[in-house]
Design a protein around this motif. Structure first.
Motif, PDB file in Angstrom:
ATOM      1  N   MET B 265      64.910 -13.816 -52.840  1.00 24.48           N
ATOM      2  CA  MET B 265      64.240 -14.592 -53.739  1.00 24.48           C
ATOM      3  C   MET B 265      65.350 -15.660 -54.341  1.00 24.48           C
ATOM      4  SD  MET B 265      62.232 -13.574 -57.256  1.00 24.48           S
ATOM      5  CE  MET B 265      60.511 -13.510 -56.426  1.00 24.48           C
ATOM      6  N   THR B 266      64.681 -16.869 -54.316  1.00 24.59           N
ATOM      7  CA  THR B 266      65.687 -17.970 -54.799  1.00 24.59           C
ATOM      8  C   THR B 266      65.388 -18.637 -56.148  1.00 24.59           C
ATOM      9  OG1 THR B 266      64.204 -19.629 -53.995  1.00 24.59           O
ATOM     10  CG2 THR B 266      65.678 -18.774 -52.509  1.00 24.59           C
ATOM     11  N   LYS B 267      65.717 -19.424 -56.849  1.00 23.15           N
ATOM     12  CA  LYS B 267      65.526 -20.178 -57.989  1.00 23.15           C
ATOM     13  C   LYS B 267      65.607 -19.232 -59.236  1.00 23.15           C
ATOM     14  CE  LYS B 267      63.189 -23.420 -54.818  1.00 23.15           C
ATOM     15  NZ  LYS B 267      61.987 -24.424 -54.784  1.00 23.15           N
ATOM     16  N   LEU B 268      66.109 -18.023 -59.076  1.00 16.01           N
ATOM     17  CA  LEU B 268      66.320 -17.276 -60.562  1.00 16.01           C
ATOM     18  C   LEU B 268      67.237 -17.902 -61.371  1.00 16.01           C
ATOM     19  CD1 LEU B 268      66.076 -13.585 -58.916  1.00 16.01           C
ATOM     20  CD2 LEU B 268      64.719 -14.467 -60.711  1.00 16.01           C
ATOM     21  N   ASP B 269      67.717 -19.055 -61.169  1.00  9.23           N
ATOM     22  CA  ASP B 269      68.603 -19.550 -62.162  1.00  9.23           C
ATOM     23  C   ASP B 269      67.853 -20.587 -63.161  1.00  9.23           C
ATOM     24  OD1 ASP B 269      68.164 -21.029 -59.755  1.00  9.23           O
ATOM     25  OD2 ASP B 269      69.632 -22.523 -60.426  1.00  9.23           O
ATOM     26  N   GLY B 270      66.587 -20.498 -63.037  1.00 12.45           N
ATOM     27  CA  GLY B 270      65.584 -21.278 -63.963  1.00 12.45           C
ATOM     28  C   GLY B 270      64.980 -20.254 -65.091  1.00 12.45           C
ATOM     29  N   THR B 271      63.798 -20.486 -65.495  1.00 12.95           N
ATOM     30  CA  THR B 271      63.420 -19.548 -66.430  1.00 12.95           C
ATOM     31  C   THR B 271      62.265 -18.646 -65.740  1.00 12.95           C
ATOM     32  OG1 THR B 271      61.676 -21.343 -67.244  1.00 12.95           O
ATOM     33  CG2 THR B 271      63.712 -21.115 -68.541  1.00 12.95           C
ATOM     34  N   ALA B 272      62.189 -18.822 -64.632  1.00 11.95           N
ATOM     35  CA  ALA B 272      61.065 -17.853 -64.037  1.00 11.95           C
ATOM     36  C   ALA B 272      61.799 -16.447 -63.640  1.00 11.95           C
ATOM     37  CB  ALA B 272      60.649 -18.481 -62.633  1.00 11.95           C
ATOM     38  N   ARG B 273      61.334 -15.376 -64.001  1.00 14.86           N
ATOM     39  CA  ARG B 273      61.662 -14.146 -63.953  1.00 14.86           C
ATOM     40  C   ARG B 273      61.639 -13.322 -62.736  1.00 14.86           C
ATOM     41  NH1 ARG B 273      58.472 -15.360 -68.900  1.00 14.86           N
ATOM     42  NH2 ARG B 273      59.780 -17.181 -69.088  1.00 14.86           N
ATOM     43  N   GLY B 274      60.801 -13.779 -61.925  1.00 16.79           N
ATOM     44  CA  GLY B 274      60.460 -13.192 -60.511  1.00 16.79           C
ATOM     45  C   GLY B 274      60.012 -11.842 -60.711  1.00 16.79           C
ATOM     46  N   GLY B 275      59.276 -11.480 -61.620  1.00 15.41           N
ATOM     47  CA  GLY B 275      58.710 -10.153 -61.840  1.00 15.41           C
ATOM     48  C   GLY B 275      57.701  -9.659 -60.705  1.00 15.41           C
ATOM     49  N   VAL B 276      57.361 -10.649 -60.100  1.00 17.54           N
ATOM     50  CA  VAL B 276      56.389 -10.258 -58.793  1.00 17.54           C
ATOM     51  C   VAL B 276      57.134  -9.642 -57.783  1.00 17.54           C
ATOM     52  CG1 VAL B 276      56.781 -12.629 -57.477  1.00 17.54           C
ATOM     53  CG2 VAL B 276      54.765 -11.295 -57.541  1.00 17.54           C
ATOM     54  N   LEU B 277      58.625  -9.692 -57.669  1.00 14.80           N
ATOM     55  CA  LEU B 277      59.315  -8.754 -56.740  1.00 14.80           C
ATOM     56  C   LEU B 277      58.994  -7.516 -57.065  1.00 14.80           C
ATOM     57  CD1 LEU B 277      61.234  -9.908 -54.585  1.00 14.80           C
ATOM     58  CD2 LEU B 277      62.926  -9.893 -56.395  1.00 14.80           C
ATOM     59  N   VAL B 278      58.705  -7.048 -58.121  1.00 14.61           N
ATOM     60  CA  VAL B 278      58.697  -5.822 -58.498  1.00 14.61           C
ATOM     61  C   VAL B 278      57.199  -5.230 -58.030  1.00 14.61           C
ATOM     62  CG1 VAL B 278      58.188  -3.955 -60.512  1.00 14.61           C
ATOM     63  CG2 VAL B 278      59.940  -5.837 -60.763  1.00 14.61           C
ATOM     64  N   ALA B 279      56.255  -5.904 -58.207  1.00 16.12           N
ATOM     65  CA  ALA B 279      54.916  -5.794 -57.672  1.00 16.12           C
ATOM     66  C   ALA B 279      55.077  -5.774 -55.947  1.00 16.12           C
ATOM     67  CB  ALA B 279      53.949  -6.977 -57.915  1.00 16.12           C
ATOM     68  N   CYS B 280      55.896  -6.574 -55.509  1.00 15.65           N
ATOM     69  CA  CYS B 280      56.171  -6.510 -53.956  1.00 15.65           C
ATOM     70  C   CYS B 280      56.713  -5.218 -53.378  1.00 15.65           C
ATOM     71  CB  CYS B 280      56.932  -7.741 -53.595  1.00 15.65           C
ATOM     72  SG  CYS B 280      56.052  -9.250 -53.691  1.00 15.65           S
ATOM     73  N   ALA B 281      57.973  -4.939 -54.325  1.00 10.14           N
ATOM     74  CA  ALA B 281      58.454  -3.849 -54.072  1.00 10.14           C
ATOM     75  C   ALA B 281      57.776  -2.561 -54.046  1.00 10.14           C
ATOM     76  CB  ALA B 281      59.774  -3.546 -55.068  1.00 10.14           C
ATOM     77  N   GLU B 282      56.759  -2.475 -54.991  1.00  8.56           N
ATOM     78  CA  GLU B 282      55.854  -1.360 -55.051  1.00  8.56           C
ATOM     79  C   GLU B 282      54.759  -1.241 -53.929  1.00  8.56           C
ATOM     80  OE1 GLU B 282      54.962  -0.650 -59.532  1.00  8.56           O
ATOM     81  OE2 GLU B 282      53.152  -1.400 -58.556  1.00  8.56           O
ATOM     82  N   LYS B 283      54.459  -2.401 -53.398  1.00 10.65           N
ATOM     83  CA  LYS B 283      53.439  -2.442 -52.443  1.00 10.65           C
ATOM     84  C   LYS B 283      53.886  -2.480 -51.182  1.00 10.65           C
ATOM     85  CE  LYS B 283      48.986  -4.753 -51.828  1.00 10.65           C
ATOM     86  NZ  LYS B 283      48.328  -5.776 -51.788  1.00 10.65           N
ATOM     87  N   PHE B 284      55.195  -3.093 -50.679  1.00 10.30           N
ATOM     88  CA  PHE B 284      55.719  -3.067 -49.334  1.00 10.30           C
ATOM     89  C   PHE B 284      56.814  -2.301 -49.084  1.00 10.30           C
ATOM     90  CE2 PHE B 284      53.100  -7.211 -50.672  1.00 10.30           C
ATOM     91  CZ  PHE B 284      52.250  -6.752 -49.772  1.00 10.30           C
ATOM     92  N   GLY B 285      57.448  -1.933 -50.241  1.00 13.73           N
ATOM     93  CA  GLY B 285      58.864  -1.315 -50.066  1.00 13.73           C
ATOM     94  C   GLY B 285      59.852  -1.866 -49.169  1.00 13.73           C
ATOM     95  N   LEU B 286      59.688  -3.337 -48.873  1.00  9.93           N
ATOM     96  CA  LEU B 286      60.707  -4.244 -48.111  1.00  9.93           C
ATOM     97  C   LEU B 286      61.951  -4.360 -48.809  1.00  9.93           C
ATOM     98  CD1 LEU B 286      58.348  -6.903 -46.702  1.00  9.93           C
ATOM     99  CD2 LEU B 286      59.637  -5.143 -45.247  1.00  9.93           C
ATOM    100  N   PRO B 287      63.152  -4.199 -47.897  1.00  9.56           N
ATOM    101  CA  PRO B 287      64.553  -4.342 -48.769  1.00  9.56           C
ATOM    102  C   PRO B 287      64.447  -5.914 -49.299  1.00  9.56           C
ATOM    103  CG  PRO B 287      64.682  -3.600 -46.204  1.00  9.56           C
ATOM    104  CD  PRO B 287      63.116  -3.894 -46.520  1.00  9.56           C
ATOM    105  N   ILE B 288      65.147  -5.865 -50.444  1.00 13.73           N
ATOM    106  CA  ILE B 288      65.365  -7.021 -51.128  1.00 13.73           C
ATOM    107  C   ILE B 288      66.906  -7.191 -50.867  1.00 13.73           C
ATOM    108  CG2 ILE B 288      65.345  -8.440 -53.303  1.00 13.73           C
ATOM    109  CD1 ILE B 288      63.239  -6.279 -54.081  1.00 13.73           C
ATOM    110  N   HIS B 289      67.317  -8.471 -50.257  1.00 13.90           N
ATOM    111  CA  HIS B 289      68.788  -8.695 -50.013  1.00 13.90           C
ATOM    112  C   HIS B 289      69.781  -9.374 -50.965  1.00 13.90           C
ATOM    113  CE1 HIS B 289      68.163  -6.553 -46.119  1.00 13.90           C
ATOM    114  NE2 HIS B 289      67.459  -7.644 -45.606  1.00 13.90           N
TER     115      HIS B 289
END
Ligand SMILES: Nc1nc2c(ncn2[C@@H]2O[C@H](COP(=O)(O)OP(=O)(O)OP(=O)(O)O)[C@@H](O)[C@H]2O)c(=O)[nH]1
Ligand SMILES: [Mg+2]
Lengths: 450, 317
Positions: B265-289
């Motif tokens: 996941m890129t651009k976490l230096d802004g104000t976006a929090r990337g919470g959708v990553l949690v939803a993705c982790a829950e749903k797909f269980g793909l590794p986050i590198h």
């Protein structure tokens, strides 16, 4: 697949049909669904809250017209309010100043500024017959200036020659000077992507603005943006007083809630939308289209696209061949059911078609149960392959067995067979018409009780 | 992926994420300052509702936000809790979902080359991420080659070439408009000949609902497999943190077309929090590198689930 708002509201109001006035508790329940629908569409929470309050006030006490259901009534109110909030139809690009006028393109990294710059330049140069010069002030991203230069050659719009190492403000000044000398009408200034919280880089934009006095400062934003849209739009607007918004990637399958968020916090119009990677894929903004998309009601275009996606080329060809021969077996029928389920069921499909008011009303009246699709699937699964190919052989005893096997009733088996027959007849007509494959998945018609 | 050599990656990450999470933690603080008790408050239904809102604003999505809040309520409902406690509990719940998927990107030295295919929607940060990864691999003493598989976008090849130069690694390219699969194939042959450790293949940005473009991607994968049945050894999907719920759809479709092996996941230096990553982790269980926290070559950090969760919840380190 998103559940559509109209589907959700239908569930809530099912019990209430026939009541005269929308009361507070019905509306309250409906508003919870509206809230979820908007959030799923990525509208920012603060904007959702304001919106829901507004709609609630309007909806309570509204008289329900005799010809529509309360659910439809609420959808209408929601839709109208959404369209109103999204603003009027596209406003034109403002070029009202002594030429050359500057147009500044600003936004986050990767939002689509450079492509949008070229698209707008192409439109101004072509349709509006302006003399346009483009200049890239993006000295940060590798090869960004080359990118604009290449796009310039593609669309036949000149770009300011690149001087390696020159700073953005100096490039901007040079562009204005070159445009004055060259008798240009418009200078498109493509700037580097930056974060709205990057003080240093925001100051840089400020100085470019001060020196070029642009008639337009367009905030370019990705239609797939989530909750952060409000922060981005607010801060860019606070710092620069943007004049409008360009929404890119509207050809994606995002719901586009960012449009509402950004419009709401800035009050600036959405002037243009990008609908593809090609340089003529630039559209005016149509609030009603975006509204129905946010609400999950899509439009005809997306229905056709979806239908095309679902039906693979080969499947479609095979199907057309069979139809030509007048064959439409239960196996084909089952495939149609599966497609319909993928597309969000009956209400999903109908929701995509704004123009089919009659059908929608018929559907509302028929009180169609979405789980029927599932049950019909089960019925077909309980048949032997032979029965699926030749429905004629399904006699009473077979019907009993099938009903038992699928956990349904003989009545339902009969109903399925009748609907299949109706559809087969319809298909035969379409097949004979010989105009290739039908664009819409046929079937919703056949499922309506007569 | 090794820890970057540069001192203070931790503080860079914190700085980056601080900006992005301040409004979440402000939100949580707000819950308590408005409470009757200063600093302590019952975690009642109303508070939980507000907490859910905070998560929604971080792009968790309605369903995941509700799930996390419910889990919070199971542990702490009706007890008096402090601001700090609620932050920790929230972080704990979020971390639980993320810990199993936080996995470093491992280059198998047995693969020569280890082929990395990098995919994603337009502008998500694919090319930049390749440039950053190249730096990390070089720092680990690995030989790296890049393939300019974006033969479509204007100056995409030049852009990757600059990253190649910055890292002192070769870039294999064909003229604009060439078949991307052919570029990948040729690069793989060359990497083999030259005994390269890691080959990274850039691809053109594509929206996941464009069937033709997704078919093209599937073809790239097929052609790579022809050259080496085990390749690509990793297929990375690059997600932009500013993206909302559509990221779920992106993962879903790219996964089925190109067998995604991990996320960045890129651009976490802004104000976006990337919470959708949690939803993705829950749903797909793909590794986050890894996560991108800036535009410079060193702005790529290993994904640390606790760190990510702590900063999202505003837990003081
Ligand atoms: N702030 C910030 N910007 C980033 C980050 N990663 C990439 N970017 C910027 O995002 C923009 C797009 O990045 P690219 O690497 O060109 O994205 P891409 O996915 O290759 O784009 P296409 O090839 O055009 O689809 C560039 O301006 C990058 O500098 C990040 O972690 N933080
Ligand atoms: Mg790229």
């Amino acid at each position: 697949m998103f559940e559509t708002l109209s589907g959700r509201l239908g569930d809530i109001f099912d019990k209430l049909r026939g009541r005269g006035v929308l009361n507070e508790s019905d509306v309250g329940a409906a508003m919870r669904e509206v809230r979820v629908a908007l959030l799923e569409a990525d509208v920012a929470l603060s904007v959702v809250k304001d919106f829901v309050e507004k709609v609630r006030e309007r909806a309570v006490g509204q008289e329900v017209l005799r010809s529509v259901t309360p659910g439809q009534m609420v959808v209408k109110i929601v839709n109208d309010e959404l369209v109103a909030m999204l603003g009027g139809d596209s406003e034109d690009i403002n070029l009202n100043a002594v030429p050359p006028v500057a147009i500044m393109m600003v936004g986050l990294q990767g939002s689509g500024k450079t492509t949008s710059t070229a698209k707008i330049a192409k439109r101004l140069a072509g349709r509006d017959r302006k003399r346009v010069l483009m200049a890239s002030l993006d000295t940060r991203r590798p090869a960004a200036q080359e990118q604009l230069k290449i796009l310039g050659t593609q669309i036949n719009v000149p770009t300011l020659p690149i001087i390696p190492g020159q700073m953005p403000l100096d490039i901007a000044k040079r562009a204005m000077e070159a445009a004055r000398l060259g008798g240009y009408d418009v200078v498109m200034l493509d700037t580097a992507g930056r974060l709205h919280v990057d003080e240093g880089l925001m100051t840089e934009l400020d100085s470019v603005k001060f020196s070029t006095m642009p008639t337009e400062i367009l905030l370019v934003a990705d239609a797939l943006t989530g909750q952060d849209a409000v922060n981005v739009a607010r801060q860019f607007n606070d710092r620069l007083n943007v004049t409008g918004i360009v929404l890119t990637r509207m050809d994606g399958d995002g719901r586009g809630g960012a449009a509402l968020s950004m419009r709401a916090v800035t009050g600036r119009p959405i002037k243009l939308v990008g609908t593809g990677e090609k340089l003529d894929e630039l559209d005016n903004f149509h609030p009603s289209r975006v509204a129905s998309r946010i609400l999950g009601m899509g439009d005809v275009v997306s229905l056709v696209e979806k239908a095309q996606e679902m039906v693979s080329e080969q499947d479609a060809e095979a199907m057309v061949k069979r139809l030509r021969k007048g064959q439409f077996t239960l196996v084909d029928y089952q495939k149609q059911l599966a497609q319909m389920r993928k597309m969000g069921g009956m209400s999903g499909i109908l929701g995509l078609l704004p123009g089919v008011g009659k059908l929608k009303k018929a559907l509302a009246g028929a009180n169609i149960d979405e789980s029927m699709l599932v049950r019909q699937d089960a019925i077909i699964n309980s048949m032997t392959p032979k029965e699926r190919e030749h429905t004629k052989i399904i006699a009473a005893s077979r019907k009993k067995r099938i009903a038992a096997g699928s956990g349904t009733s003989v009545q339902e088996v009969n109903k399925l067979l009748k609907q299949h027959q109706q559809m087969a007849d319809m298909m035969k007509k379409m097949g004979k018409g010989g105009k290739g494959m039908p664009q819409l998945p046929p079937g919703f018609d056949g499922l309506l009780p007569r | 992926m090794s820890e970057p050599e540069k001192k203070g990656w931790f503080s860079r990450l914190k700085d980056g994420l601080k900006k992005s999470t301040s409004s979440v933690s402000d939100g949580i603080t707000g819950l308590f300052t408005t409470g009757v008790l200063s600093g302590k408050r019952k975690l009642d239904a109303a508070t939980l509702d507000e907490l859910e809102d905070v998560l929604i604003m971080a792009d968790f999505g309605v369903v995941t936000a509700a799930r996390v809040t419910q889990e919070l309520s199971r542990t702490r409902l009706d007890k008096e809790v402090s601001d700090e406690e609620i932050r920790r509990t929230l972080a704990g719940v979020v971390a639980q979902t993320l810990i199993p998927v936080a996995k470093p990107l491992v280059i198998d030295p047995a693969n020569r080359p280890h082929v990395l295919l990098v995919v994603g929607v337009n502008g998500s940060g694919k090319t930049t991420t390749i440039g950053k990864l190249a730096r990390q691999f070089r720092n680990q003493g690995k030989s790296v080659m890049l393939a300019a598989g974006d033969t479509f976008r204007a100056a995409a090849i030049e852009q990757l070439a600059v990253w190649g130069e910055r890292n002192g690694v070769p870039v294999i390219a064909k003229p604009v408009g060439s078949d991307a699969a052919a570029v990948a194939f040729e690069a793989l042959e060359k990497a083999r000949e030259q005994n390269i450790d890691v080959l990274m293949i850039d691809t053109a940005g594509r929206l996941q609902n464009k069937q033709g473009l997704m078919e093209e991607l599937a073809k790239i994968v097929r052609v790579i497999r022809k050259a080496d049945p085990a390749a690509p050894h990793d297929t990375l999907l690059v997600l932009d943190a500013t993206t909302g719920q559509n990221a779920v759809q992106q993962v879903d479709v790219f996964r089925s077309v190109a067998q995604i092996s991990g996320l960045i996941m890129t651009k976490l230096d802004g104000t976006a929090r990337g919470g959708v990553l949690v939803a993705c982790a829950e749903k797909f269980g793909l590794p986050i590198h890894a996560i991108g926290v800036g535009e410079s070559i060193e702005d790529l950090q290993p994904f640390d689930a606790r760190e990510f969760a702590d900063t999202i919840a505003g837990v003081a380190a």
